[in-house]
Design a protein around this motif. Structure first.
Motif, PDB file in Angstrom:
ATOM      1  N   HIS A  49       0.818  -1.212   0.000  1.00 20.75           N
ATOM      2  CA  HIS A  49       0.000   0.000   0.000  1.00 20.75           C
ATOM      3  C   HIS A  49       0.856   1.268   0.000  1.00 20.75           C
ATOM      4  O   HIS A  49       0.589   2.207  -0.764  1.00 20.75           O
ATOM      5  N   SER A  50       1.880   1.312   0.833  1.00 20.93           N
ATOM      6  CA  SER A  50       2.722   2.524   0.875  1.00 20.93           C
ATOM      7  C   SER A  50       3.485   2.683  -0.432  1.00 20.93           C
ATOM      8  O   SER A  50       3.599   3.791  -0.970  1.00 20.93           O
ATOM      9  N   MET A  54       2.830   5.693  -3.450  1.00 18.22           N
ATOM     10  CA  MET A  54       3.898   6.537  -4.004  1.00 18.22           C
ATOM     11  C   MET A  54       3.943   6.413  -5.531  1.00 18.22           C
ATOM     12  O   MET A  54       3.974   7.405  -6.254  1.00 18.22           O
ATOM     13  N   ILE A  55       3.906   5.192  -6.026  1.00 16.41           N
ATOM     14  CA  ILE A  55       3.999   4.964  -7.476  1.00 16.41           C
ATOM     15  C   ILE A  55       2.803   5.566  -8.205  1.00 16.41           C
ATOM     16  O   ILE A  55       2.931   6.085  -9.320  1.00 16.41           O
ATOM     17  N   SER A  56       1.625   5.542  -7.574  1.00 17.34           N
ATOM     18  CA  SER A  56       0.385   5.981  -8.229  1.00 17.34           C
ATOM     19  C   SER A  56       0.298   7.488  -8.453  1.00 17.34           C
ATOM     20  O   SER A  56      -0.688   7.967  -9.001  1.00 17.34           O
ATOM     21  N   THR A  57       1.313   8.233  -8.057  1.00 22.09           N
ATOM     22  CA  THR A  57       1.356   9.658  -8.392  1.00 22.09           C
ATOM     23  C   THR A  57       2.159   9.897  -9.674  1.00 22.09           C
ATOM     24  O   THR A  57       2.238  11.025 -10.151  1.00 22.09           O
ATOM     25  N   ASP A  58       2.758   8.834 -10.221  1.00 21.11           N
ATOM     26  CA  ASP A  58       3.600   8.929 -11.420  1.00 21.11           C
ATOM     27  C   ASP A  58       2.968   8.062 -12.510  1.00 21.11           C
ATOM     28  O   ASP A  58       3.027   6.837 -12.448  1.00 21.11           O
ATOM     29  N   PRO A  59       2.360   8.672 -13.535  1.00 24.77           N
ATOM     30  CA  PRO A  59       1.679   7.881 -14.568  1.00 24.77           C
ATOM     31  C   PRO A  59       2.573   6.858 -15.262  1.00 24.77           C
ATOM     32  O   PRO A  59       2.135   5.736 -15.531  1.00 24.77           O
ATOM     33  N   LEU A  60       3.813   7.229 -15.557  1.00 23.88           N
ATOM     34  CA  LEU A  60       4.663   6.318 -16.325  1.00 23.88           C
ATOM     35  C   LEU A  60       5.195   5.168 -15.470  1.00 23.88           C
ATOM     36  O   LEU A  60       5.322   4.043 -15.950  1.00 23.88           O
ATOM     37  N   MET A  61       5.478   5.414 -14.192  1.00 21.03           N
ATOM     38  CA  MET A  61       5.866   4.306 -13.317  1.00 21.03           C
ATOM     39  C   MET A  61       4.672   3.392 -13.095  1.00 21.03           C
ATOM     40  O   MET A  61       4.816   2.157 -13.047  1.00 21.03           O
ATOM     41  N   THR A  62       3.482   3.973 -12.987  1.00 22.63           N
ATOM     42  CA  THR A  62       2.253   3.173 -12.890  1.00 22.63           C
ATOM     43  C   THR A  62       2.122   2.267 -14.104  1.00 22.63           C
ATOM     44  O   THR A  62       1.843   1.065 -13.983  1.00 22.63           O
ATOM     45  N   ALA A  82      -7.847 -13.255 -11.931  1.00 24.49           N
ATOM     46  CA  ALA A  82      -7.906 -11.807 -11.715  1.00 24.49           C
ATOM     47  C   ALA A  82      -6.697 -11.107 -12.312  1.00 24.49           C
ATOM     48  O   ALA A  82      -5.561 -11.514 -12.075  1.00 24.49           O
ATOM     49  N   ASP A  83      -6.943 -10.060 -13.104  1.00 25.26           N
ATOM     50  CA  ASP A  83      -5.884  -9.182 -13.573  1.00 25.26           C
ATOM     51  C   ASP A  83      -5.534  -8.196 -12.475  1.00 25.26           C
ATOM     52  O   ASP A  83      -6.377  -7.859 -11.636  1.00 25.26           O
ATOM     53  N   ALA A  84      -4.295  -7.709 -12.494  1.00 25.79           N
ATOM     54  CA  ALA A  84      -3.895  -6.636 -11.579  1.00 25.79           C
ATOM     55  C   ALA A  84      -4.320  -5.318 -12.221  1.00 25.79           C
ATOM     56  O   ALA A  84      -3.670  -4.830 -13.143  1.00 25.79           O
ATOM     57  N   GLU A  85      -5.417  -4.753 -11.738  1.00 26.74           N
ATOM     58  CA  GLU A  85      -6.003  -3.562 -12.351  1.00 26.74           C
ATOM     59  C   GLU A  85      -5.497  -2.270 -11.719  1.00 26.74           C
ATOM     60  O   GLU A  85      -5.778  -1.197 -12.226  1.00 26.74           O
ATOM     61  N   THR A  86      -4.789  -2.388 -10.597  1.00 27.99           N
ATOM     62  CA  THR A  86      -4.210  -1.232  -9.925  1.00 27.99           C
ATOM     63  C   THR A  86      -2.772  -1.553  -9.544  1.00 27.99           C
ATOM     64  O   THR A  86      -2.366  -2.726  -9.509  1.00 27.99           O
ATOM     65  N   VAL A  87      -1.994  -0.509  -9.251  1.00 26.56           N
ATOM     66  CA  VAL A  87      -0.598  -0.709  -8.859  1.00 26.56           C
ATOM     67  C   VAL A  87      -0.509  -1.549  -7.593  1.00 26.56           C
ATOM     68  O   VAL A  87       0.313  -2.471  -7.501  1.00 26.56           O
ATOM     69  N   THR A  88      -1.346  -1.261  -6.601  1.00 32.91           N
ATOM     70  CA  THR A  88      -1.284  -2.013  -5.346  1.00 32.91           C
ATOM     71  C   THR A  88      -1.574  -3.490  -5.577  1.00 32.91           C
ATOM     72  O   THR A  88      -0.873  -4.368  -5.039  1.00 32.91           O
ATOM     73  N   ALA A  89      -2.566  -3.792  -6.418  1.00 35.21           N
ATOM     74  CA  ALA A  89      -2.869  -5.192  -6.733  1.00 35.21           C
ATOM     75  C   ALA A  89      -1.680  -5.855  -7.440  1.00 35.21           C
ATOM     76  O   ALA A  89      -1.352  -7.017  -7.170  1.00 35.21           O
TER      77      ALA A  89
END
Length: 280
Positions: A49-50, A54-62, A82-89
């Motif tokens: 989660h942490s 952090m990564i989810s504020t950067d579109p290209l790292m996401t 299940a696909d990983a639909e978010t960075v945390t997943a």
């Protein structure tokens, strides 16, 4: 292996654009690269989660993390549905230690573009707009109690990633498009893109998402074509109002944006404006 790409002329076909961008190195924000190294040094204290926040504020790292998760899922052939639909997943699926092994020190967009101030400025504007759009979209989805709010946030963040790749790998072409629109504020983005590139960035983006086999839900929500879908509308309107208000709230398109967002959220335009300013 990813490689550096520097295009000075448009490519002849959609397939050529997809191949070039799919193989190109994707740099990230310098602050993201720095934060990753700080977290690497204290890896045992890092959770999904942490790191994901952090990564989810950067579109290209996401984008890089979601592409890697998709490739990992295919190569492992785990049978996971299940696909990983978010960075945390994606990070939960990958694991923290394997993530840091796979993602070493990251190349940065500041280093790639060097002293090309026009390209850095153009790219920064798109990145900032994407981050604002993601906050708006998340706010809209939360207001609607949408169970896919986190995916809608990711879709808005990634909505213009092809434009970011263009600024990185074909800055002269990106600048031509920006100059056309600066000279004519009424010129639509797709018209300027076709004039310079012979194709639209949305077409390149959707083809890349399919090439990388990104999750179907994420790919669908990022596609503007189904404007009746409320999840697509969340992203569309978030991106649109972020674009129209990038230089202030006096753009001629803002009143129409407010009316459409108000309809989506079942609010008055006045309440909608108040909500948008809170999201900002």
């Amino acid at each position: 292996m990813p490689h550096r790409l520097r295009l000075t002329a448009p490519l002849p076909s959609l397939d050529a654009w997809v191949e070039a961008f799919a193989r190109a190195e994707i740099p990230v924000l310098a602050e993201t690269a720095e934060a990753l190294e700080h977290m690497r040094a204290t890896e045992d204290d890092v959770d999904a989660h942490s790191l994901g926040d952090m990564i989810s504020t950067d579109p290209l790292m996401t984008l890089k993390v979601l592409v890697h998760a998709s490739e990992q899922r295919r190569s492992r052939n785990t049978g996971m549905r299940a696909d990983a639909e978010t960075v945390t997943a994606a990070l939960v699926m990958t694991g923290i230690s394997p993530f840091f092994r796979e993602f070493g020190p990251q190349p940065t967009m500041e280093a790639l573009l060097g002293d090309n101030d026009d390209a850095l400025m153009g790219l920064s504007r798109v990145m900032q707009r994407a981050e604002r759009a993601s906050r708006y979209a998340l706010g809209f989805a939360a207001h609607r109690a949408d169970p896919d709010a986190a995916v809608i946030h990711s879709a808005a963040l990634l909505h213009d990633f092809a434009e970011m790749l263009l600024w990185l790998h074909a800055p002269a072409l990106a600048l031509q498009i920006a100059q056309l629109q600066e000279a004519d504020r009424h010129l639509r983005s797709v018209v300027a893109q076709r004039q310079v590139l012979g194709i639209t960035l949305a077409e390149i983006e959707q083809a890349l998402m399919k090439r990388w086999r990104l999750p179907e839900l994420l790919t669908r929500i990022t596609n503007d074509e189904d404007g009746r879908d409320p999840q697509v509308r969340c992203v569309q309107l978030a991106v649109r109002v972020a674009r129209h208000t990038a230089r202030g709230w006096d753009d001629a398109g803002v009143p129409d944006d407010l009316l459409e967002i108000a309809q989506l959220l079942n609010l008055s335009p006045e309440h909608t404006l108040k909500l948008l300013r809170e999201f900002d």
